[in-house]
Write an enzyme that holds these catalytic residues in place. Structure first.
Site, PDB file in Angstrom:
ATOM      1  N   LYS A  22     -23.871  29.494   2.779  1.00  0.00           N
ATOM      2  CA  LYS A  22     -23.379  30.369   3.851  1.00  0.00           C
ATOM      3  C   LYS A  22     -23.113  29.543   5.111  1.00  0.00           C
ATOM      4  O   LYS A  22     -22.047  29.661   5.718  1.00  0.00           O
ATOM      5  CB  LYS A  22     -24.435  31.428   4.177  1.00  0.00           C
ATOM      6  CG  LYS A  22     -24.216  32.183   5.485  1.00  0.00           C
ATOM      7  CD  LYS A  22     -25.247  33.261   5.722  1.00  0.00           C
ATOM      8  CE  LYS A  22     -26.509  32.741   6.342  1.00  0.00           C
ATOM      9  NZ  LYS A  22     -26.453  32.499   7.812  1.00  0.00           N
ATOM     10  N   ASN A  23     -24.043  28.689   5.471  1.00  0.00           N
ATOM     11  CA  ASN A  23     -23.931  27.973   6.744  1.00  0.00           C
ATOM     12  C   ASN A  23     -22.965  26.794   6.711  1.00  0.00           C
ATOM     13  O   ASN A  23     -22.620  26.248   7.755  1.00  0.00           O
ATOM     14  CB  ASN A  23     -25.316  27.530   7.223  1.00  0.00           C
ATOM     15  CG  ASN A  23     -26.167  28.725   7.616  1.00  0.00           C
ATOM     16  OD1 ASN A  23     -25.674  29.842   7.691  1.00  0.00           O
ATOM     17  ND2 ASN A  23     -27.450  28.499   7.830  1.00  0.00           N
ATOM     18  N   CYS A 116     -30.761  38.233  18.891  1.00  0.00           N
ATOM     19  CA  CYS A 116     -31.054  38.681  17.525  1.00  0.00           C
ATOM     20  C   CYS A 116     -32.568  38.610  17.366  1.00  0.00           C
ATOM     21  O   CYS A 116     -33.290  38.253  18.291  1.00  0.00           O
ATOM     22  CB  CYS A 116     -30.353  37.785  16.506  1.00  0.00           C
ATOM     23  SG  CYS A 116     -31.032  36.134  16.501  1.00  0.00           S
ATOM     24  N   ARG A 121     -30.905  32.960  21.792  1.00  0.00           N
ATOM     25  CA  ARG A 121     -29.872  32.084  21.205  1.00  0.00           C
ATOM     26  C   ARG A 121     -28.653  31.918  22.133  1.00  0.00           C
ATOM     27  O   ARG A 121     -27.581  32.459  21.909  1.00  0.00           O
ATOM     28  CB  ARG A 121     -29.474  32.606  19.825  1.00  0.00           C
ATOM     29  CG  ARG A 121     -30.683  32.639  18.893  1.00  0.00           C
ATOM     30  CD  ARG A 121     -30.352  33.106  17.533  1.00  0.00           C
ATOM     31  NE  ARG A 121     -29.635  32.074  16.782  1.00  0.00           N
ATOM     32  CZ  ARG A 121     -29.159  32.314  15.557  1.00  0.00           C
ATOM     33  NH1 ARG A 121     -29.292  33.493  15.009  1.00  0.00           N
ATOM     34  NH2 ARG A 121     -28.514  31.356  14.914  1.00  0.00           N
ATOM     35  N   ASP A 304     -35.107  27.329   8.697  1.00  0.00           N
ATOM     36  CA  ASP A 304     -34.674  28.427   7.810  1.00  0.00           C
ATOM     37  C   ASP A 304     -35.544  28.561   6.579  1.00  0.00           C
ATOM     38  O   ASP A 304     -35.380  29.512   5.812  1.00  0.00           O
ATOM     39  CB  ASP A 304     -33.215  28.235   7.390  1.00  0.00           C
ATOM     40  CG  ASP A 304     -32.265  28.438   8.546  1.00  0.00           C
ATOM     41  OD1 ASP A 304     -31.082  28.108   8.419  1.00  0.00           O
ATOM     42  OD2 ASP A 304     -32.730  28.906   9.605  1.00  0.00           O
ATOM     43  N   ARG A 396     -27.106  39.527   3.928  1.00  0.00           N
ATOM     44  CA  ARG A 396     -26.257  38.659   4.773  1.00  0.00           C
ATOM     45  C   ARG A 396     -26.212  37.251   4.217  1.00  0.00           C
ATOM     46  O   ARG A 396     -25.250  36.532   4.400  1.00  0.00           O
ATOM     47  CB  ARG A 396     -26.817  38.590   6.198  1.00  0.00           C
ATOM     48  CG  ARG A 396     -26.835  39.891   6.939  1.00  0.00           C
ATOM     49  CD  ARG A 396     -27.197  39.700   8.381  1.00  0.00           C
ATOM     50  NE  ARG A 396     -26.340  38.683   9.018  1.00  0.00           N
ATOM     51  CZ  ARG A 396     -26.317  38.464  10.326  1.00  0.00           C
ATOM     52  NH1 ARG A 396     -27.117  39.160  11.120  1.00  0.00           N
ATOM     53  NH2 ARG A 396     -25.523  37.555  10.839  1.00  0.00           N
TER      54      ARG A 396
HETATM   55  C1  EPZ Z   1     -27.520  27.396  12.792  1.00  0.00           C
HETATM   56  O1  EPZ Z   1     -27.641  28.310  13.856  1.00  0.00           O
HETATM   57  C2  EPZ Z   1     -27.759  28.212  11.528  1.00  0.00           C
HETATM   58  N1  EPZ Z   1     -26.745  29.272  11.432  1.00  0.00           N
HETATM   59  C3  EPZ Z   1     -29.147  28.838  11.580  1.00  0.00           C
HETATM   60  O2  EPZ Z   1     -29.362  29.520  10.336  1.00  0.00           O
HETATM   61  C4  EPZ Z   1     -30.183  27.720  11.692  1.00  0.00           C
HETATM   62  O3  EPZ Z   1     -31.465  28.295  11.812  1.00  0.00           O
HETATM   63  C5  EPZ Z   1     -29.875  26.876  12.940  1.00  0.00           C
HETATM   64  O4  EPZ Z   1     -28.527  26.376  12.872  1.00  0.00           O
HETATM   65  C6  EPZ Z   1     -30.821  25.695  13.078  1.00  0.00           C
HETATM   66  O5  EPZ Z   1     -30.732  24.887  11.952  1.00  0.00           O
HETATM   67  C7  EPZ Z   1     -25.525  28.956  10.936  1.00  0.00           C
HETATM   68  O6  EPZ Z   1     -25.264  27.833  10.566  1.00  0.00           O
HETATM   69  C8  EPZ Z   1     -24.542  30.093  10.856  1.00  0.00           C
HETATM   70  P1  EPZ Z   1     -28.565  25.847  16.819  1.00  0.00           P
HETATM   71  P2  EPZ Z   1     -27.199  27.863  15.360  1.00  0.00           P
HETATM   72  O7  EPZ Z   1     -27.406  25.916  17.749  1.00  0.00           O
HETATM   73  O8  EPZ Z   1     -26.053  26.936  15.282  1.00  0.00           O
HETATM   74  C9  EPZ Z   1     -30.627  26.496  21.027  1.00  0.00           C
HETATM   75  C10 EPZ Z   1     -29.832  31.351   8.950  1.00  0.00           C
HETATM   76  O9  EPZ Z   1     -30.918  31.892   8.719  1.00  0.00           O
HETATM   77  N2  EPZ Z   1     -29.261  26.504  21.586  1.00  0.00           N
HETATM   78  O10 EPZ Z   1     -28.787  24.597  16.035  1.00  0.00           O
HETATM   79  O11 EPZ Z   1     -27.068  29.093  16.155  1.00  0.00           O
HETATM   80  C11 EPZ Z   1     -30.895  27.686  20.107  1.00  0.00           C
HETATM   81  O12 EPZ Z   1     -31.286  28.824  20.860  1.00  0.00           O
HETATM   82  C12 EPZ Z   1     -29.491  30.959  10.378  1.00  0.00           C
HETATM   83  O13 EPZ Z   1     -28.965  31.063   8.085  1.00  0.00           O
HETATM   84  C13 EPZ Z   1     -29.108  26.495  22.966  1.00  0.00           C
HETATM   85  O14 EPZ Z   1     -30.081  26.497  23.711  1.00  0.00           O
HETATM   86  O15 EPZ Z   1     -28.502  27.072  15.812  1.00  0.00           O
HETATM   87  C14 EPZ Z   1     -32.020  27.150  19.233  1.00  0.00           C
HETATM   88  O16 EPZ Z   1     -33.235  27.267  19.946  1.00  0.00           O
HETATM   89  C15 EPZ Z   1     -30.537  31.429  11.374  1.00  0.00           C
HETATM   90  N3  EPZ Z   1     -27.847  26.492  23.485  1.00  0.00           N
HETATM   91  C16 EPZ Z   1     -31.666  25.651  19.099  1.00  0.00           C
HETATM   92  O17 EPZ Z   1     -30.772  25.360  20.185  1.00  0.00           O
HETATM   93  C17 EPZ Z   1     -26.742  26.468  22.676  1.00  0.00           C
HETATM   94  O18 EPZ Z   1     -25.604  26.444  23.212  1.00  0.00           O
HETATM   95  C18 EPZ Z   1     -30.946  25.303  17.793  1.00  0.00           C
HETATM   96  O19 EPZ Z   1     -29.881  26.217  17.654  1.00  0.00           O
HETATM   97  C19 EPZ Z   1     -26.919  26.492  21.276  1.00  0.00           C
HETATM   98  C20 EPZ Z   1     -28.186  26.502  20.743  1.00  0.00           C
END
Ligand code: EPZ
Length: 417
Positions: A22-23, A116, A121, A304, A396
C-alpha cells in the site's frame, strides 16, 4: 459496520502470499500525474486507500482504470489542480499529489489533511520542500495553495526523517530546473520503489537507499510500466500471527531484506526463522521471550509493526519495553489489548508490557489501521471468542485478511452489519 468474529487458540499452518505494498503504491500513483500519457502499475493491492487515491487522481482529470491487480493511469487530460477536503480528510496520503501537480502545472490546491488516530501529523516539511524549490505557499480556508511558474533546483535539508515529505520533494524536484539535493531523506523501501518508477519515467536520481538524494531536473517524463514491491508490513503481520499461535507458516511473495529489523527481534524472542529469495519460514521455539523494541526510521524497527509486536509481547515470558519515537499517540491499541486481559502500562511514549499466560476473548474496537491488525492477532491467540468492531480501518491496508487467515486455518468470520 462490519465486524470480525474470531475463535482463538487454533494453530495456523501452510503458506500465505503477500500482496503489493500500500505504502509503495500510493506515492507511485501520484507520480503518474507527472508524465503525459498512460502508466501501468502491476501487483497493486485491492485496498480502500488505493480506491481513494484513484478517486483523487480522477478529480484532477486523470483516467484511472483498474482490472485484477493492475491500474492504468492516463494523465493526458489532467487539468484540475485540487485535492478536495472530503478526500484528503479521509486519507492523508492524498497530499502526495501536491508535488506532481506543482511540478507539471505550476500550481496545486490541496486541503490540509485532518488529524487521525495516531496524532496530528503535520505537513510542514512537505511545504518546506515546495518553498525551497521556489513555490509560493498560501494557506486559506483550510487549503494549501502552492504556485510556481517553474520550480528551481535547491538544497532541501529535513530536520527529521519524513517518508511523505521525501516522496513529495522527489516528485517535485524531478521536473525542476537544475539540481536538487535532499538531505536527511527517508530510506524506506517505498522511497526506493518510487525512485525506481521515476527513473523508469526518465528522471535522473542518484543516492537510492541513502539519506542523501541527488536529482538533476529534466524537462519532461514519459509514462512507465512497473510492478509494486510486496507489502513488508503485511508480511510482518502474518509472521507475528504465526509467532503468537505457536505455528509454523511460510510467507511467500515477500522481500526478507525489507524485514531485517523484525526478523532480528523475532529471533531474539526465541522464534526460528529461515529465509529464501522471496519467502520466510517461521517456526516456534522452545519459549517466547520478552524483547524490547524502539521504533525508528528504516532500516530500524518500523512503527507500523509496533502494535502487532506489542501483542506478541503480551504472551512473552518476562517484561518488555516498547518505545514509540515516530508518532506520539500510537498506543490506541493498549486499552483494547488490556480488555483482552493483557497487562500493559503506558508512560508518555513508552509502553511496559508484562507477559501473561493467556489472553481471553472479548468485544473490542479498532481505532486505526495497525491497531486493528494487532487486535486480530490478539483474537487468534486469545481463549474464547473475540469480536472486533469498526474493521473498516483494517480494510484500508490489508487485502482479504480474513480469507488469508482462513486459508492458514484460523477461525475468523466477517459479520456484515
Ligand atoms: C508514512 O506516513 C506511512 N504512510 C505510515 O504508514 C508510516 O507509519 C510512516 O510513513 C512512518 O514510516 C504512507 O506511506 C502512506 P512521516 P507519513 O512523514 O509519510 C512527522 C500505515 O499504517 N512529520 O514519515 O505520513 C510526523 O508527524 C501508515 O500504513 C512532521 O512533523 O509519515 C511523524 O511524527 C501509518 N512534519 C514523523 O514526522 C511533516 O511535514 C514521521 O512521519 C511530515 C511528518
Amino acid at each position: 459496520m462490519d465486524r470480525f468474529l474470531i475463535k482463538g487458540g487454533r494453530k495456523l499452518s501452510g503458506s500465505v502470499a503477500i500482496s503489493g505494498s500500500k505504502n509503495a503504491t500510493l506515492p507511485v500513483m501520484a507520480a503518474c500525474l507527472l508524465p503525459q500519457g498512460k502508466s501501468i502499475l502491476h501487483n497493486v493491492p485491492h485496498l480502500n486507500d488505493i480506491k481513494m487515491m484513484a478517486h483523487v487522481l480522477r478529480v484532477t482529470g486523470a483516467r484511472v482504470d483498474s482490472y485484477d491487480h493492475t491500474l492504468e493511469i492516463d494523465s493526458t487530460h489532467c487539468s484540475f489542480f485540487e485535492a478536495p477536503y472530503e478526500l484528503v480528510s479521509k486519507m492523508r496520503a492524498s497530499i502526495y499529489v501536491m508535488g506532481p501537480l506543482l511540478a507539471r502545472f505550476g500550481q496545486a490546491k490541496v486541503s490540509f489533511p485532518g488529524g487521525c488516530a495516531i496524532g496530528t501529523r503535520p505537513v510542514d516539511m512537505h511545504l518546506q520542500a515546495m518553498e525551497a524549490l521556489g513555490a509560493e505557499i498560501e494557506i486559506e480556508h483550510g487549503y494549501i495553495l502552492a504556485r510556481c511558474k517553474k520550480l528551481q533546483g535547491a538544497e532541501i535539508n529535513f530536520d527529521k526523517i519524513s517518508v511523505g515529505a521525501t516522496a513529495n520533494a522527489l516528485m517535485a524536484a524531478v521536473l525542476a530546473e537544475g539540481e536538487t539535493t535532499i538531505s536527511n531523506a527517508a530510506r524506506e523501501p517505498e522511497i526506493g520503489s518510487l525512485i525506481d518508477v521515476l527513473t523508469a519515467m526518465g528522471a535522473q536520481i542518484t543516492g537510492r537507499d541513502t539519506d542523501r538524494l541527488f536529482i538533476r531536473g529534466v524537462t519532461s517524463l514519459q509514462p512507465a510500466v512497473s510492478s509494486m514491491i510486496p507489502d513488508r508490513i503485511e508480511a510482518g503481520t502474518f509472521l507475528i500471527a504465526a509467532a503468537l499461535t505457536g505455528s509454523e507458516i511460510t510467507v511467500t511473495s515477500c522481500r526478507p531484506e525489507h524485514l531485517t529489523s523484525l526478523l532480528e527481534k523475532l529471533l531474539e524472542a526465541g522464534l526460528n526463522i529461515t529465509t529464501a529469495a522471496d519467502q520466510i519460514i517461521i517456526q516456534p521455539g522452545s519459549s517466547l521471550k520478552a524483547v524490547d523494541i524502539v521504533t525508528l526510521p528504516y532500516p530500524e524497527f518500523p512503527t507500523d509493526l509496533q502494535a502487532q509486536f506489542m501483542t506478541l509481547m503480551c504472551l512473552a515470558q518476562g517484561n518488555s519495553r516498547i518505545e514509540e519515537t515516530i508518532f506520539p499517540d500510537r498506543f490506541m491499541h493498549v486499552a483494547e489489548l488490556n480488555r483482552l486481559d493483557a497487562s500493559i502500562t503506558v508512560e508518555k511514549n513508552i509502553a511496559l508490557v508484562k507477559g501473561v499466560p493467556n489472553l481471553s476473548g472479548a468485544q473490542v474496537m479498532a481505532t486505526d489501521l495497525r491497531a486493528s491488525a494487532a487486535l486480530v492477532l490478539a483474537g487468534l491467540a486469545a481463549r474464547g471468542e473475540t469480536s472486533i468492531a469498526r474493521i473498516y480501518h483494517i480494510d484500508r491496508g490489508y487485502e482479504d485478511i480474513e480469507k488469508k487467515l482462513q486459508t492458514l486455518g484460523a477461525d475468523i468470520r466477517r459479520i456484515r452489519a
